[in-house]
Design a protein around this motif. Structure first.
Motif, PDB file in Angstrom:
ATOM      1  N   ALA A 210     -38.733  32.405  -9.445  1.00  0.00           N
ATOM      2  CA  ALA A 210     -37.001  31.889  -8.828  1.00  0.00           C
ATOM      3  C   ALA A 210     -36.366  32.537  -9.378  1.00  0.00           C
ATOM      4  O   ALA A 210     -35.306  32.397 -10.554  1.00  0.00           O
ATOM      5  CB  ALA A 210     -36.957  30.896  -8.907  1.00  0.00           C
ATOM      6  N   PRO A 211     -35.195  33.100  -8.310  1.00  0.00           N
ATOM      7  CA  PRO A 211     -33.722  33.028  -8.621  1.00  0.00           C
ATOM      8  C   PRO A 211     -32.542  32.266  -9.183  1.00  0.00           C
ATOM      9  O   PRO A 211     -33.118  31.234  -8.702  1.00  0.00           O
ATOM     10  CB  PRO A 211     -33.030  33.811  -7.246  1.00  0.00           C
ATOM     11  CG  PRO A 211     -34.383  33.293  -6.815  1.00  0.00           C
ATOM     12  CD  PRO A 211     -35.196  33.346  -6.875  1.00  0.00           C
ATOM     13  N   THR A 212     -32.343  31.919 -10.071  1.00  0.00           N
ATOM     14  CA  THR A 212     -31.401  30.833 -10.750  1.00  0.00           C
ATOM     15  C   THR A 212     -30.511  30.054  -9.741  1.00  0.00           C
ATOM     16  O   THR A 212     -30.052  29.194  -9.425  1.00  0.00           O
ATOM     17  CB  THR A 212     -30.200  31.741 -11.668  1.00  0.00           C
ATOM     18  OG1 THR A 212     -29.152  32.535 -11.372  1.00  0.00           O
ATOM     19  CG2 THR A 212     -30.912  32.009 -12.823  1.00  0.00           C
ATOM     20  N   SER A 213     -30.280  31.426  -8.635  1.00  0.00           N
ATOM     21  CA  SER A 213     -29.314  30.419  -7.759  1.00  0.00           C
ATOM     22  C   SER A 213     -29.956  29.529  -6.859  1.00  0.00           C
ATOM     23  O   SER A 213     -29.308  28.767  -6.168  1.00  0.00           O
ATOM     24  CB  SER A 213     -29.446  32.407  -6.438  1.00  0.00           C
ATOM     25  OG  SER A 213     -30.050  31.952  -5.333  1.00  0.00           O
ATOM     26  N   GLU A 214     -31.262  30.008  -6.981  1.00  0.00           N
ATOM     27  CA  GLU A 214     -32.190  28.481  -5.776  1.00  0.00           C
ATOM     28  C   GLU A 214     -32.233  27.346  -6.318  1.00  0.00           C
ATOM     29  O   GLU A 214     -32.705  26.408  -6.834  1.00  0.00           O
ATOM     30  CB  GLU A 214     -33.411  28.837  -5.822  1.00  0.00           C
ATOM     31  CG  GLU A 214     -34.012  29.915  -5.109  1.00  0.00           C
ATOM     32  CD  GLU A 214     -35.192  30.689  -4.026  1.00  0.00           C
ATOM     33  OE1 GLU A 214     -35.089  31.548  -3.364  1.00  0.00           O
ATOM     34  OE2 GLU A 214     -36.281  30.012  -4.441  1.00  0.00           O
ATOM     35  N   LEU A 215     -32.132  27.011  -8.533  1.00  0.00           N
ATOM     36  CA  LEU A 215     -32.247  26.399  -9.938  1.00  0.00           C
ATOM     37  C   LEU A 215     -31.265  25.728  -9.504  1.00  0.00           C
ATOM     38  O   LEU A 215     -31.087  24.457  -9.852  1.00  0.00           O
ATOM     39  CB  LEU A 215     -32.765  27.174 -10.473  1.00  0.00           C
ATOM     40  CG  LEU A 215     -34.443  27.429  -9.889  1.00  0.00           C
ATOM     41  CD1 LEU A 215     -34.693  28.203 -11.595  1.00  0.00           C
ATOM     42  CD2 LEU A 215     -35.510  25.910  -9.964  1.00  0.00           C
ATOM     43  N   ALA A 216     -30.184  26.124  -9.855  1.00  0.00           N
ATOM     44  CA  ALA A 216     -28.469  25.599 -10.025  1.00  0.00           C
ATOM     45  C   ALA A 216     -28.021  24.340  -9.448  1.00  0.00           C
ATOM     46  O   ALA A 216     -28.515  25.059  -7.230  1.00  0.00           O
ATOM     47  CB  ALA A 216     -27.325  26.994  -9.668  1.00  0.00           C
ATOM     48  N   GLY A 217     -27.803  23.754  -9.014  1.00  0.00           N
ATOM     49  CA  GLY A 217     -27.890  22.137  -8.383  1.00  0.00           C
ATOM     50  C   GLY A 217     -29.024  21.313  -7.860  1.00  0.00           C
ATOM     51  O   GLY A 217     -28.501  20.786  -7.226  1.00  0.00           O
ATOM     52  N   LEU A 218     -30.008  21.840  -8.264  1.00  0.00           N
ATOM     53  CA  LEU A 218     -31.295  20.708  -7.867  1.00  0.00           C
ATOM     54  C   LEU A 218     -31.116  19.619  -8.098  1.00  0.00           C
ATOM     55  O   LEU A 218     -31.357  19.484  -8.631  1.00  0.00           O
ATOM     56  CB  LEU A 218     -31.851  22.126  -8.234  1.00  0.00           C
ATOM     57  CG  LEU A 218     -33.775  21.827  -7.485  1.00  0.00           C
ATOM     58  CD1 LEU A 218     -33.524  21.684  -6.169  1.00  0.00           C
ATOM     59  CD2 LEU A 218     -34.803  22.280  -8.630  1.00  0.00           C
ATOM     60  N   LYS A 219     -31.836  19.332  -7.115  1.00  0.00           N
ATOM     61  CA  LYS A 219     -31.813  17.567  -6.741  1.00  0.00           C
ATOM     62  C   LYS A 219     -33.143  17.594  -6.245  1.00  0.00           C
ATOM     63  O   LYS A 219     -33.950  18.252  -5.202  1.00  0.00           O
ATOM     64  CB  LYS A 219     -30.253  17.037  -6.174  1.00  0.00           C
ATOM     65  CG  LYS A 219     -28.614  17.222  -7.042  1.00  0.00           C
ATOM     66  CD  LYS A 219     -28.506  16.215  -6.265  1.00  0.00           C
ATOM     67  CE  LYS A 219     -26.888  16.346  -6.600  1.00  0.00           C
ATOM     68  NZ  LYS A 219     -26.671  16.309  -7.738  1.00  0.00           N
ATOM     69  N   ASP A 220     -33.526  16.104  -7.194  1.00  0.00           N
ATOM     70  CA  ASP A 220     -34.938  15.606  -6.375  1.00  0.00           C
ATOM     71  C   ASP A 220     -34.151  14.846  -5.289  1.00  0.00           C
ATOM     72  O   ASP A 220     -33.520  15.187  -5.056  1.00  0.00           O
ATOM     73  CB  ASP A 220     -35.637  14.981  -7.149  1.00  0.00           C
ATOM     74  CG  ASP A 220     -34.845  13.579  -7.636  1.00  0.00           C
ATOM     75  OD1 ASP A 220     -34.081  12.911  -6.755  1.00  0.00           O
ATOM     76  OD2 ASP A 220     -35.613  13.197  -8.383  1.00  0.00           O
ATOM     77  N   ILE A 221     -35.560  14.993  -4.493  1.00  0.00           N
ATOM     78  CA  ILE A 221     -35.604  14.094  -3.320  1.00  0.00           C
ATOM     79  C   ILE A 221     -34.697  12.585  -2.972  1.00  0.00           C
ATOM     80  O   ILE A 221     -34.840  11.914  -2.286  1.00  0.00           O
ATOM     81  CB  ILE A 221     -36.819  13.841  -2.711  1.00  0.00           C
ATOM     82  CG1 ILE A 221     -37.555  12.906  -3.872  1.00  0.00           C
ATOM     83  CG2 ILE A 221     -37.715  15.222  -2.531  1.00  0.00           C
ATOM     84  CD1 ILE A 221     -39.534  12.216  -2.790  1.00  0.00           C
TER      85      ILE A 221
END
Length: 448
Positions: A360-371
């Motif tokens: 996955a690109p880092t742009s999709e993981l940066a700042g990721l929060k769960d539900i």
């Protein structure tokens, strides 16, 4: 105390019959207190709690079974306007430092206690079943059975406790079953009696349901579930056939008429009429016969809902709440539960594998929060190509043998994780040997 055993139709000698058990039984224990609470209904399920106490003096109840070896289940029943019931599993295994489980009491053994302070196996915090004064023999003594549940405990997302005040409640109780042994029933309300309390007194009494001081024993029953019936439309079609014949002896004429009509809606109606006339001078005979048959045709309507997946989706759609290595989402263990929870929260997704996360690109993981809007800082590395003992495989004796279903530390089964720099979206290396039950709780990503 009452014991109900199933009969065994076996041919045994009198001595053998007296020496053998007649099969698992329901033993009843006089109730003391039943408490079901939900202080913040529909707002915070972690505040829910359940407590049940049965205590019977001069009891002839006996202790049958060994939960250390075989485990046990506890069913909580709350009946009323909105009834509910739930079964909780208390796995086999001895308790140890920091590890939930069972402990045998007394020498000789006269009871068992269960503790799970961290909620590794579920919301049952403590349980106790004990016969004081006479061990497991049938002599008189005090029999005690008790459970305490805390809604904040348990793996996976809330709610961990789904049995709630029936608003208002009328009766209920508990069935405590030792696997391979007997079941112990504690009944409250209805025929068992007792003082029923529903709170709050004003408005909907959905925060507390309590019964104290029953006067009789029994086994609680689950209220009848609501039945949903799907109706289908039925149309009647009929076919009628009629024939008439007339004859005499001089001149003869014959006429035949046939008519057929067909309707093309949901059923067909066919009518056939045949008339034959033969005439002469002296003798006439008339015969009429009619036959009617009916057919029932049922039509059923089926509707289909189609979910359209995004045509150019991000590979990482989101994340489920942090969990121990024994996944328990949507009331289902392991990867099936994680996949179902991902699909329910992010259409067309499933639990992310290690390979999908690393691609996955880092742009999709940066700042990721769960539900739950909690910042994600690590992932379980789900990898079907890795050794199963690095995938929290339930390799315990009698276990499922499936990955991400192991919840203690008694065997060599461990898990793999990857850290996440949430600011940059950069993943750390895969690290193995992570204890599945309490160490390094991580998240499960949802990928498409």
């Amino acid at each position: 105390m009452h014991i109900r055993r199933s009969a065994l139709a076996v041919a045994l000698t009198v001595t053998a019959v007296l020496a053998s058990r007649a099969g698992a039984a329901d033993q009843t224990v006089l109730g003391k207190t039943l408490l079901v609470k939900d202080p913040k209904p529909n707002v915070d399920a972690s505040k829910r709690g359940v407590g049940v106490l049965g205590k019977e003096s001069a009891s002839s109840d006996t202790l049958m079974g060994n939960p250390v070896a075989n485990g046990a289940t506890v069913e909580i029943i709350a009946n009323g306007t909105t009834p509910s019931d739930q079964v909780f599993t208390l796995p086999a295994g001895a308790a140890g430092p920091g590890t939930p489980g069972w402990k045998a009491l007394g020498k000789p053994v006269n009871g068992y206690s269960y503790k799970d302070a961290a909620g590794v196996n579920g919301p049952v915090k403590t349980a106790l079943i004990k016969k004081s004064g006479s061990g497991t023999k049938s002599g008189s003594g005090t029999f005690l059975v008790m459970v305490n549940l805390n809604g904040a405990l348990g793996p996976g997302p809330q709610p961990h406790i789904t049995v709630v005040p029936p608003a208002p409640g009328t009766d209920g109780g508990m069935r405590f079953t030792i696997n391979g042994g007997d079941s112990y029933c504690v009944a409250f309300g209805s025929a068992a009696g007792g003082k029923v309390i529903n709170a709050p007194a004003k408005g909907t009494p959905n925060k507390l349901f309590k019964i104290v001081g029953p006067t009789s024993e029994g086994c609680p029953t689950v209220a009848s579930a609501t039945t949903t019936t799907t109706m289908s439309s039925t149309t009647m079609s009929s076919t009628t056939m009629s024939s008439t014949t007339t004859s005499s002896t001089t001149a003869t004429s014959t006429t035949a008429t046939s008519t057929t009509a067909t309707s093309t809606t949901t059923t067909s109606i066919t009518t056939t009429t045949s008339t034959t006339t033969t005439s002469t001078t002296t003798t006439s005979t008339t015969a009429t016969s009619t036959t009617t048959s009916s057919t029932t045709t049922t039509s059923t309507t089926t509707s289909t809902t189609t979910t359209t997946c995004p045509s150019t989706p991000p590979s990482v759609r989101g994340a489920l709440p942090a969990t121990v290595g024994r996944f328990n989402f949507n009331a289902q263990l392991g990867l099936p539960g994680a996949n179902a929870a991902c699909k329910a929260n992010f259409a067309c997704s499933q639990a992310c594998t290690r390979q999908q996360l690393q691609a996955a690109p880092t742009s999709e993981l940066a700042g990721l929060k769960d539900i739950n809007t909690t910042t994600v800082t690590s992932f379980w590395a789900i990898d079907s190509t890795a050794p199963i003992l690095q995938q929290c495989n339930d390799d315990a004796v009698g276990g499922s043998g499936l990955n991400w279903e192991y919840g203690t530390a008694h065997t060599a089964s461990r898990g793999q994780q990857m850290t996440l720099n949430n600011s940059t979206g950069v993943l750390g290396p895969v690290v193995g040997g992570i204890q599945c039950n309490i160490a390094g709780t991580s998240w499960v990503g949802c990928c498409q």
